[in-house]
Motif scaffolding. Structure first.
Motif, PDB file in Angstrom:
ATOM      1  N   HIS A   1      40.140  37.190  40.947  1.00 34.39           N
ATOM      2  CA  HIS A   1      38.856  36.556  41.259  1.00 34.39           C
ATOM      3  C   HIS A   1      38.222  36.099  39.951  1.00 34.39           C
ATOM      4  O   HIS A   1      38.638  36.522  38.870  1.00 34.39           O
ATOM      5  CB  HIS A   1      37.950  37.511  42.044  1.00 34.39           C
TER       6      HIS A   1
ATOM      7  N   HIS B   1      40.682  37.486  36.935  1.00 29.75           N
ATOM      8  CA  HIS B   1      41.145  38.848  36.612  1.00 29.75           C
ATOM      9  C   HIS B   1      41.257  39.652  37.886  1.00 29.75           C
ATOM     10  O   HIS B   1      40.712  39.276  38.931  1.00 29.75           O
ATOM     11  CB  HIS B   1      40.154  39.533  35.663  1.00 29.75           C
TER      12      HIS B   1
ATOM     13  N   ASP C   1      40.464  43.743  39.173  1.00 36.58           N
ATOM     14  CA  ASP C   1      39.674  44.882  38.701  1.00 36.58           C
ATOM     15  C   ASP C   1      40.606  46.069  38.454  1.00 36.58           C
ATOM     16  O   ASP C   1      41.663  46.186  39.065  1.00 36.58           O
ATOM     17  CB  ASP C   1      38.565  45.207  39.698  1.00 36.58           C
TER      18      ASP C   1
END
Ligand SMILES: O=C(O)CCC(=O)C(=O)O
Ligand SMILES: [Fe+2]
Length: 324
Positions: free
Chosen positions: A265, A208, A210
């Motif tokens: 990440h 994903h 952030d």
């Protein structure tokens, strides 16, 4: 620790000393800005050292977090974030799916944000993720430690945003409205060991990006965080004691039309033991409209995204990853 720029072969994340951001000498602040520029452009991730956050405060956060997750299931469930109007409290194992099409994440968490009473105008108006926290009973130090740590992280986040403004050739206070009364989330995370017979695609946290401005992450010494390099390979963000792993969120890639990266990440806890980490999301002021900066558009280039407010983007991403 010395400063070092991003290796061209994407061998690891750069390590950046941010002490210069606190210097009176503008040239020293500018120097850190130049170093941040390379890291934000190339990787969107770096280790932040010389940050000035006391080691005993960091140790206390980990200690309280371990104690919290060791509580009986019933005590944790009593604080389930479903009981909160603003997503605060306990998030059970497999509650979130960060990577679409994979099994739900093998992590449990606890969400803490700025304390706002039910009579606060933002709360009365039903603004997203604003309201009172839920606190564990019988953990006398928990609230004070988490509030002290949140304050330190908010200050560090603001300092880094000043550095990022410099790195983009903007006035140092360019992001002041973004940093004013920000939405922030302190997230305690606990990852059980990845089971040998895990279903295909199982991760602790699926791949994903952030959602907000900056993430400041503490991780224990288990390892397991991986960052996708520009060449598509996954790099281990090997723990460096005393550092934060800092990454840029979607607001910054949108502002810069992807000149600065909000990088994918993920976490896979193959250490064979429990892993604890503590991301702090400096999400930004909910009313901030984020749209491509004029200096980040070449002639003839179009913005990749339409303008969005921090609050709307955050709401969309919560809906998506919690399957609402
Ligand atoms: O636990 C970690 O190391 C990373 C967590 C993370 O990426 C997140 O919560 O957004
Ligand atoms: Fe993340």
């Amino acid at each position: 620790m010395s400063e070092q720029s991003c290796a061209a072969a994407w061998q690891g994340l750069p390590v950046i000393s941010v002490a210069g951001l606190r210097a009176d000498d503008p040239a020293r602040r500018q120097e850190v800005g130049a170093t941040l520029h390379e890291a934000c452009r190339d990787m969107g991730f770096f280790y932040c050292v010389d940050h000035g956050v006391p080691a005993d405060l960091i140790a206390a956060v980990f200690e309280q977090s371990r104690q919290f997750f060791a509580l009986p299931e019933t005590s944790k469930e009593a604080l389930n974030k479903n009981r909160s109007t603003c997503n605060r409290g306990y998030e059970p194992l497999r509650d979130q799916t960060l990577e679409p099409g994979t099994p739900p994440d093998l992590k449990e968490g606890f969400y803490i944000g700025p304390e706002k009473s039910l009579s606060d105008p933002a709360v009365v108006a039903g603004r997203f993720n604003q309201g009172p926290n839920q606190w564990p009973q019988d953990m006398p130090r928990f609230r004070a430690v988490m509030m002290e740590y949140s304050a330190a992280m908010t200050a560090l986040g603001e300092q880094l945003m000043r550095g990022i403004a410099l790195s983009l050739g903007l006035a140092e206070d360019y992001f002041a409205t973004f940093c004013h009364d920000p939405l922030t989330t302190l997230r305690l995370l606990h990852y059980p060991p990845q089971p040998a017979k895990a279903p295909p695609g199982q991760k602790g946290a699926g791949a994903h990006t952030d959602f907000g401005g900056l993430t400041l992450l503490l991780q224990d010494d288990s390892g397991g965080l991986q960052v996708r390099a520009p060449d598509g390979n996954w790099l281990d963000a090997t723990p460096i004691p005393g550092s934060f792993v800092v990454n840029l969120g979607d607001m910054i890639s949108r502002w810069t039309n992807n000149r600065y990266r909000s990088t994918l990440h993920r976490v896979i806890n193959t250490s064979g033991r429990e892993r604890y980490s503590v991301p702090f999301f400096h999400t930004g002021n909910p009313d901030q409209v984020v749209e491509c900066l004029p200096g980040c558009l070449a002639p003839g280039e179009s913005p990749l995204w339409p303008p969005v407010t921090v609050e709307d983007h955050l709401r969309t991403m919560y809906d998506r990853t919690y399957g609402r």
